[in-house]
Scaffold this motif. Structure first.
Motif, PDB file in Angstrom:
ATOM      1  N   VAL A   1       0.825  -1.210   0.000  1.00 40.15           N
ATOM      2  CA  VAL A   1       0.000   0.000   0.000  1.00 40.15           C
ATOM      3  C   VAL A   1       0.856   1.256   0.000  1.00 40.15           C
TER       4      VAL A   1
ATOM      5  N   ASN B   1       3.325   2.927  -4.286  1.00 41.52           N
ATOM      6  CA  ASN B   1       3.231   4.089  -5.176  1.00 41.52           C
ATOM      7  C   ASN B   1       3.602   5.384  -4.467  1.00 41.52           C
TER       8      ASN B   1
ATOM      9  N   THR C   1      -4.641   2.381   4.050  1.00 40.93           N
ATOM     10  CA  THR C   1      -5.051   3.193   2.886  1.00 40.93           C
ATOM     11  C   THR C   1      -5.908   4.378   3.326  1.00 40.93           C
TER      12      THR C   1
ATOM     13  N   ILE D   1      -1.417  -4.770  -6.106  1.00 42.40           N
ATOM     14  CA  ILE D   1      -2.021  -3.435  -6.181  1.00 42.40           C
ATOM     15  C   ILE D   1      -1.519  -2.669  -7.400  1.00 42.40           C
TER      16      ILE D   1
ATOM     17  N   LEU E   1      -3.976  -1.354 -10.450  1.00 40.43           N
ATOM     18  CA  LEU E   1      -4.016   0.048 -10.874  1.00 40.43           C
ATOM     19  C   LEU E   1      -3.695   0.181 -12.358  1.00 40.43           C
TER      20      LEU E   1
ATOM     21  N   SER F   1      -9.641   1.182  -9.303  1.00 36.41           N
ATOM     22  CA  SER F   1      -9.423   2.254  -8.334  1.00 36.41           C
ATOM     23  C   SER F   1      -8.605   1.754  -7.147  1.00 36.41           C
ATOM     24  N   LYS F   2      -8.092   2.698  -6.345  1.00 35.58           N
ATOM     25  CA  LYS F   2      -7.274   2.337  -5.192  1.00 35.58           C
ATOM     26  C   LYS F   2      -8.077   1.566  -4.152  1.00 35.58           C
ATOM     27  N   ASP F   3      -9.317   1.991  -3.924  1.00 34.16           N
ATOM     28  CA  ASP F   3     -10.140   1.307  -2.931  1.00 34.16           C
ATOM     29  C   ASP F   3     -10.402  -0.144  -3.325  1.00 34.16           C
TER      30      ASP F   3
ATOM     31  N   SER G   1      -8.608  -1.896  -5.312  1.00 33.30           N
ATOM     32  CA  SER G   1      -7.335  -2.618  -5.272  1.00 33.30           C
ATOM     33  C   SER G   1      -7.044  -3.123  -3.859  1.00 33.30           C
TER      34      SER G   1
END
Length: 529
Positions: A50, A53, A174, A321, A325, A330-332, A334
Motif C-alpha cells: 500500500v 506508489n 489506505t 495493487i 491500478l 481504483s485504489k479502494d 485494489s
C-alpha cells in the motif's frame, strides 16, 4: 497416569517441565502469541504494497529500486536465521523475541522520517529485517515443541494472524494515508509493532523430561526365627525349595533376609510413583547450531524447495495493487483485492492444518499437491483483465498460498524431513537458505516489469520458481527411503567388512562343568547296564 508438571527456575525465565509433549496447557498461550507475532511481522510485510506508489512518487524511484526495500528486509530476516537459532539456544526464546520486537519498531519509526530510498534500505531493510528474524523463527519453533498430535492444526490456525492483518491493515492504512499521509501512517505501524515485545514475554520455555516409574514394593514383614536344615554341602531354607537361593522376583515370595547387600528403603505408597534420580550424570550440552542436517539428503531437497518457492511468496502481494491500478481499477477496489487474498489465505491455512492433522497421512505429499496448485494460481494472474477476474485469481492464490505458507516450516519436524529433535537447527539453516530467494525475488520481478512494461512478467517469474520448488519437494521422500537409503546401507556394509573381527563369544563359567556332569551321568548309566 497423571502428567507431572514442575516449574524450574532458570536465569531470567521459568521453564515448564513435562513428562511428555502436553498438546495444550501453556501451549495455547504460546499459540495466541504466535498469532499476534504473525500479524505484526509477515502481515506488515505483505501489506507494505500500500506504500509502494507513495514511495515511488516521494523519492522519484523505479519499481525495482523501491522493491529492494522489502527484498533487503526479507533477505536479512532469512539470512540471519542461524543467528536467531544460536541466540535462542543461548538466551532463551523469550528474550530474543522481545529484543526483535524492539528492533522492528525502531526501524519502522525511523523509516517514517527517511529522506531517500537508501534510508529505507537501512531502517526497514536491515534494522527491522533483523527484528523480524529474531521475532518470528523462535516463536514458531517453541510452538512446535508444545504440540505433537495437534501440531499441524494449531500451527496452521495460529499462522492466520498475518492473513487477518493483511485483511485489516490494507484498507486501514489506505484510509489512514488519506488523513495523515504515508509518513505518519508508517510511524503508527511502527508503534503498533511494539506489541511483539509483549508476546515475547509469554513464551515460557518447555522441557520434555521422561521420568522413570517403578512399582512400590509391599512393606517388609518382621523377621522371625526360621528353622533351617543343614547338611554338609548345602544350606536349604524351608521357605525356598532352591538350594541357597532366595527368589525375590516372585510375587508369591515373602522378602526376608538374603545374602544380598542390605538396603535401607523408605516407606512408599502402593501404585506407581515418579522417581527422581538426583545422582544422574549431567546431560550433554546442547549445540547452539547443528549443521549436521546438511548431510541429510532429504533436508537438502527440502531446503531447495524453500529456496525456489520463496520466489512466489512475497512478489504477488507486492505487485497485486500496482497490477490492479495498471488495469484501471481504483485504489479502494485494489485494497479490497488484497484483503480478499488475505481472507482466502485464512481458509487455506485452516484447511491445510485440518487435512494434515488426519492420520494416517503422508504430509509431504499433501504439501506437494498444494505447491503444484499454487503454481497454477500464479500462471493465472496474467490472464485477468478486469476487477472480478483479478479478484478470482487473488482468492484462489490466497487459498493455495495459505496451504503452503502455514505448513512448510512446521513440516521440518516430521520424520520425512529431519524430525522434532533437530527442528530448531534445521529451521535456522532452512530459512537461511531461503534468504537468497528472498533477496533476489522482488528485484528480479521489478527488473522484468521495468523491462517489459508489463506486470504480468513478475507473476511468470514467481510461477517458474514455484515449479522448480515442486520438483525438489517431490524428491524429499525418495531421498529419505529410496536410493539414498540404499547408499547408506552400502556404506554400513563396507564398514562392517573392513572392521577387524571381534573376540570370540565368551562361554559361561559352568559350561565345562555341565558337560563333565553329563558325561559322568552317562558313564554311570552304562556301568549299571
Amino acid at each position: 497416569s497423571k502428567m507431572t508438571v514442575k516449574a524450574v527456575k532458570m536465569p531470567c525465565t521459568s521453564a515448564n517441565v513435562y513428562t511428555k509433549v502436553p498438546d495444550g496447557g501453556w501451549g495455547w498461550t504460546v499459540a495466541f502469541a504466535f498469532f499476534v507475532v504473525e500479524a505484526l511481522t509477515y502481515g506488515i510485510i505483505k501489506s507494505f504494497g500500500v506504500f509502494f506508489n507513495d514511495l515511488m512518487e516521494s523519492f522519484d524511484e523505479t519499481n525495482s529500486r523501491i522493491s529492494w526495500i522489502i527484498s533487503i528486509c526479507v533477505f536479512v530476516q532469512t539470512f540471519t536465521a542461524p543467528l536467531s537459532t544460536v541466540l535462542s539456544n543461548r538466551f532463551g526464546h523469550r528474550l530474543v523475541v522481545m529484543a526483535g520486537g524492539l528492533l522492528i519498531s525502531t526501524g519502522m519509526v525511523i523509516a517514517a522520517f527517511a529522506r531517500s530510498v537508501v534510508d529505507m534500505y537501512v531502517t526497514i531493510g536491515i534494522i527491522s529485517g533483523l527484528g523480524y528474524c529474531l521475532s518470528f523463527l523462535p516463536t514458531v519453533t517453541i510452538l512446535s515443541q508444545y504440540f505433537d498430535k495437534r501440531r499441524s492444526l494449531v500451527t496452521a490456525v495460529a499462522s492466520t494472524g498475518e492473513c487477518f492483518a493483511v485483511f485489516s491493515f490494507a484498507p486501514a492504512i489506505t484510509a489512514l494515508k488519506e488523513q495523515i499521509g504515508w509518513r505518519y501512517s508508517l510511524l503508527s505501524v511502527g508503534v503498533l509493532q511494539l506489541g511483539i515485545t509483549v508476546c515475547g514475554s509469554l513464551l515460557r520455555p518447555i522441557i520434555i523430561k521422561e521420568q522413570e516409574e517403578v512399582k512400590a514394593q509391599p512393606p517388609e514383614e518382621s523377621t522371625e526365627t526360621k528353622y533351617m536344615l543343614e547338611n554338609e554341602q548345602t544350606c536349604t531354607s524351608i521357605e525356598s525349595i532352591d538350594s541357597g537361593v532366595d527368589i525375590t522376583t516372585s510375587p508369591s515370595n515373602v522378602p526376608g533376609k538374603t545374602k544380598a547387600e542390605p538396603k535401607s528403603e523408605e516407606p512408599k505408597q502402593h501404585g506407581q510413583i515418579p522417581v527422581e534420580n538426583n545422582s544422574t550424570p549431567p546431560e550433554p550440552k546442547t549445540k547452539l547450531l547443528d549443521f549436521s542436517v546438511m548431510r541429510d539428503y532429504s533436508f537438502i531437497c527440502y531446503a531447495f524447495f524453500g529456496l525456489f518457492a520463496t520466489l512466489g511468496f512475497f512478489a504477488p502481494s507486492l505487485y497485486i495493487i500496482p497490477l490492479s491500478l495498471s488495469l484501471g481499477i481504483s485504489k479502494d477496489h485494489s485494497a479490497y483485492i488484497l484483503s480478499a487474498m488475505a481472507i482466502a489465505e485464512v481458509f487455506g491455512r485452516i484447511f491445510a492444518g485440518w487435512v494434515l492433522n488426519k492420520k494416517p497421512i503422508r504430509k509431504i505429499y499433501i504439501e506437494l499437491i498444494c505447491v503444484i496448485l499454487l503454481s497454477v494460481a500464479l500462471f493465472a494472474f496474467p490472464f485477468a483483465s478486469e476487477f472480478w477476474g483479478l479478484m478470482t485469481c487473488s482468492t484462489y492464490f490466497g487459498f493455495m498460498l495459505g496451504t503452503v505458507a502455514g505448513t512448510h516450516i512446521p513440516l521440518l519436524a516430521e520424520d520425512d524431513v529431519v524430525g522434532i529433535e533437530k527442528m530448531s537447527s534445521a529451521a535456522g539453516v532452512y530459512v537461511f537458505i531461503q534468504s537468497l530467494a528472498g533477496l533476489a525475488g522482488p528485484p528480479i520481478a521489478g527488473v522484468l516489469v521495468d523491462t517489459t512494461k508489463n506486470y504480468s512478467s513478475a507473476f511468470y517469474s514467481c510461477a517458474a520458481g514455484m515449479v522448480l520448488g515442486a520438483v525438489f519437494l517431490a524428491l524429499v521422500r525418495p531421498c529419505k527411503t529410496g536410493l539414498c537409503h540404499r547408499h547408506q546401507q552400502q556404506q554400513q556394509q563396507q564398514e562392517v567388512e573392513e572392521s577387524p573381527p571381534g573376540p570370540p563369544p565368551e562361554l559361561p563359567d559352568d559350561f565345562i562343568d555341565m558337560d563333565i556332569g553329563k558325561a559322568e551321568n552317562s558313564g554311570k548309566g552304562s556301568d549299571s547296564v
